[in-house]
Write an enzyme that holds these catalytic residues in place. Structure first.
Site, PDB file in Angstrom:
ATOM      1  N   SER A 189       4.672   2.549   7.821  1.00 51.07           N
ATOM      2  CA  SER A 189       4.288   1.396   7.015  1.00 51.07           C
ATOM      3  C   SER A 189       5.448   0.922   6.146  1.00 51.07           C
ATOM      4  O   SER A 189       6.080   1.716   5.446  1.00 51.07           O
ATOM      5  CB  SER A 189       3.101   1.744   6.116  1.00 51.07           C
ATOM      6  OG  SER A 189       1.931   1.894   6.860  1.00 51.07           O
TER       7      SER A 189
ATOM      8  N   HIS B  91       0.810  -1.215   0.000  1.00 51.75           N
ATOM      9  CA  HIS B  91       0.000   0.000   0.000  1.00 51.75           C
ATOM     10  C   HIS B  91       0.844   1.267   0.000  1.00 51.75           C
ATOM     11  O   HIS B  91       0.344   2.350  -0.317  1.00 51.75           O
ATOM     12  CB  HIS B  91      -0.991   0.001   1.182  1.00 51.75           C
ATOM     13  CG  HIS B  91      -0.393   0.322   2.513  1.00 51.75           C
ATOM     14  ND1 HIS B  91      -0.071  -0.638   3.443  1.00 51.75           N
ATOM     15  CD2 HIS B  91      -0.065   1.510   3.088  1.00 51.75           C
ATOM     16  CE1 HIS B  91       0.410  -0.057   4.532  1.00 51.75           C
ATOM     17  NE2 HIS B  91       0.432   1.247   4.337  1.00 51.75           N
TER      18      HIS B  91
ATOM     19  N   ASP C 124       0.055  -7.624   1.575  1.00 54.65           N
ATOM     20  CA  ASP C 124       0.484  -6.221   1.590  1.00 54.65           C
ATOM     21  C   ASP C 124       2.008  -6.093   1.613  1.00 54.65           C
ATOM     22  O   ASP C 124       2.565  -5.316   2.383  1.00 54.65           O
ATOM     23  CB  ASP C 124      -0.132  -5.483   2.780  1.00 54.65           C
ATOM     24  CG  ASP C 124      -0.050  -3.966   2.611  1.00 54.65           C
ATOM     25  OD1 ASP C 124       0.170  -3.510   1.476  1.00 54.65           O
ATOM     26  OD2 ASP C 124      -0.178  -3.247   3.617  1.00 54.65           O
TER      27      ASP C 124
END
EC number: 3.4.21.107
Length: 508
Positions: free
Chosen positions: A239, A135, A165
């Site tokens: 992230s 992402h 992911d």
């Protein structure tokens, strides 16, 4: 920094005046975490990178007045030097302020470049391979990897996987890079100290520490959820960054947080290194994932279902449907089977099976053990390649329709009215010709059937693993089960499209 130090000094002065500083606190009272965290952080931080992406997007329309060329700052226009760092906590406040003031914006048809920030880490210095979250780089036109010394390297996407992911990037650098190695996420213990390093709010390399709060967390983010939960501070921009153990090994990739405010509240989640390594190896080899495929639909083995099927203790994955073109069909796996062992690995819950199957090589012949009508059976199955993936069978809720009111045992016990599946009922509820059984025409509110989300238009295909063709068949099966002292009845139920699921209804 000066603003923050003023209240601190005032607090110390007030405490001294009250005489509290006369009792010094010992060093252990201030200690938090092991002493070697700084050593580990210094050793690995050069392998942690910032990820910057840009994307061309259409500028949103506004009602603000566009200044003529050559004019100075118009009313509501953002002054020079007021650009907040992308991803910083101030960005949204700046945007909202100037939106309300009528900030001048480009024509809606013009393009602008939107940017986002994330984190990553180098896993192979020689090849220039960088791991991050999918992402972080999704839909990006350009991806830039920024090293700790500020060096910017253009990155190409080697491959990415939406289900876990995870993404793999590649960069070329004129100077040597530093990498880090993966550790064993299966070996971590609850309460073990961990270190998170990343790029929160665009601030650059930031080190936080915490413990492993939980393992194998399912946050409903995908079919292979088994996250490590940690209280190490993880924020927006972290992230894709690594979660280290105290040996400097990556045991997780920081991916998600639970936060009402957008900031860390001490609940963060990381993809375990064991999961990440398998995905990255495939991305590295093929540029895509190649997962094993069994070709079944599964659901959880609840206590009621386990009692109905004679599975003691409750465990495994209940096979709710078998794909006619999948590997399970020729292997002799049937709906109603409970798969308890796959390729030598125990299936303790439904969630185990998709991960284990996905990690198994395509084309491999594996041994499976299942329970069918209370007895264990051994089968062999040759895996195919995952297309649509294993998925838990959803509880379908067809549209409601008319009802037939019979006061049978089924109605009194289960709260259901049933009817034989006629052409008119099939047409009314748009039930496929391939669906055979007994149609539900009414569900009593508050009944056992209603609690398990049975609905008008559902079709009962089997009762206690025996096919039923008429409403009378269902009644006879329920009466027999009650006479045997059974506490629940296991129904195989289809929706209008023929999707199957098992439902255990209490007979008490």
């Amino acid at each position: 920094m000066a603003l923050a130090s003023i209240p601190v000094r005032r607090a110390l002065f007030a405490a001294a005046a009250a005489g509290f500083l006369a009792l010094p606190l010992s060093a252990p009272a201030f200690a938090r975490g092991p002493e070697n965290i700084s050593e580990v952080a210094e050793r690995v931080i050069d392998a942690v990178v910032n990820i910057s992406t840009t994307q061309k997007v259409a500028a949103p329309p506004t009602t603000g007045r566009r200044p003529r060329d050559g004019q100075g700052q118009g009313q509501g226009q953002q002054p020079p030097g007021a650009q907040p760092q992308p991803g910083s906590p101030f960005e949204e406040f700046f945007e909202e302020f100037f939106r309300r003031r009528g900030e001048n914006t480009p024509n809606p048809r013009e393009q602008r470049r939107a940017s986002s920030l994330g984190s990553g880490f180098i896993i192979d210095a020689k090849e220039g391979l960088v791991a991050t979250n999918n992402h972080v780089i999704a839909d990006a036109d350009e991806v830039t990897v920024v090293l700790t010394d500020g060096t910017k390297l253009k990155a190409e996407v080697v491959g990415r996987d939406q289900k876990t992911d995870i993404a793999l990037l590649k960069v070329k650098s004129e100077k040597p890079l530093k990498d880090v190695k993966f550790g064993d996420s299966d070996g971590i213990r609850l309460g073990e100290w961990v270190i998170a390093i990343g790029n929160p709010f665009g601030l650059g390399g930031t080190v936080t520490q915490g413990i492993v709060s939980a393992r194998n967390r399912d946050i409903k983010n995908g079919p292979y959820d088994n996250y490590i939960q940690t209280d190490a501070s993880i924020n927006r921009g972290n992230s894709g960054g690594p979660l280290f153990n105290l040996r400097g090994e990556v045991i997780g990739i920081n991916t998600a947080i639970i936060s009402p405010s957008g900031g860390s509240i001490g609940i963060g989640f990381s993809v375990p290194s064991k999961t990440a390594m398998a995905v990255i190896d495939q991305l590295r080899q093929f540029g895509e994932t190649r997962r094993g495929w069994l070709g079944v639909k599964i659901q959880e083995v609840t206590d009621e279902i386990a009692e109905s099927l004679g599975v003691k203790p409750p465990r495994g994955a209940l096979i709710a449907g078998v794909d006619d073109k999948g590997p399970a069909k020729p292997a002799g796996i049937e709906p109603g089977d409970v798969l308890i062992r796959f390729d030598g690995r125990e299936i303790t819950s439904m969630r185990d099976l998709p991960r284990i199957v996905a990690d198994t090589a395509v084309g491999k012949e594996v041994d499976v053990v299942l329970i069918r009508k209370g007895k264990e059976l051994a089968k062999k199955v040759t895996l195919g390649r995952l297309e649509d993936g294993e998925r838990a069978q959803p509880a379908s809720l067809p549209k409601s329709g008319g009802a037939d009111d019979d006061k049978s045992t089924v109605k009194k016990t289960l709260g259901l009215n049933l009817a034989n599946l006629s052409d008119d009922l099939r047409k009314q509820h748009k039930i496929k010709e391939s669906v055979k059984g007994v149609i539900v025409t009414e569900v009593e509110p508050g009944s056992a059937a209603a609690e398990k989300q049975l609905a008008v238009g559902n079709v009962i295909v089997e009762v206690a693993q025996e096919p039923v063709a008429t409403a009378e068949d269902v009644t006879k099966r329920i009466d027999k089960l009650k006479g045997e002292g059974r506490r629940s009845a296991l129904l195989l139920v289809a929706n209008a499209e023929g999707e199957l699921r098992f439902v255990a209804l209490s007979l008490q």
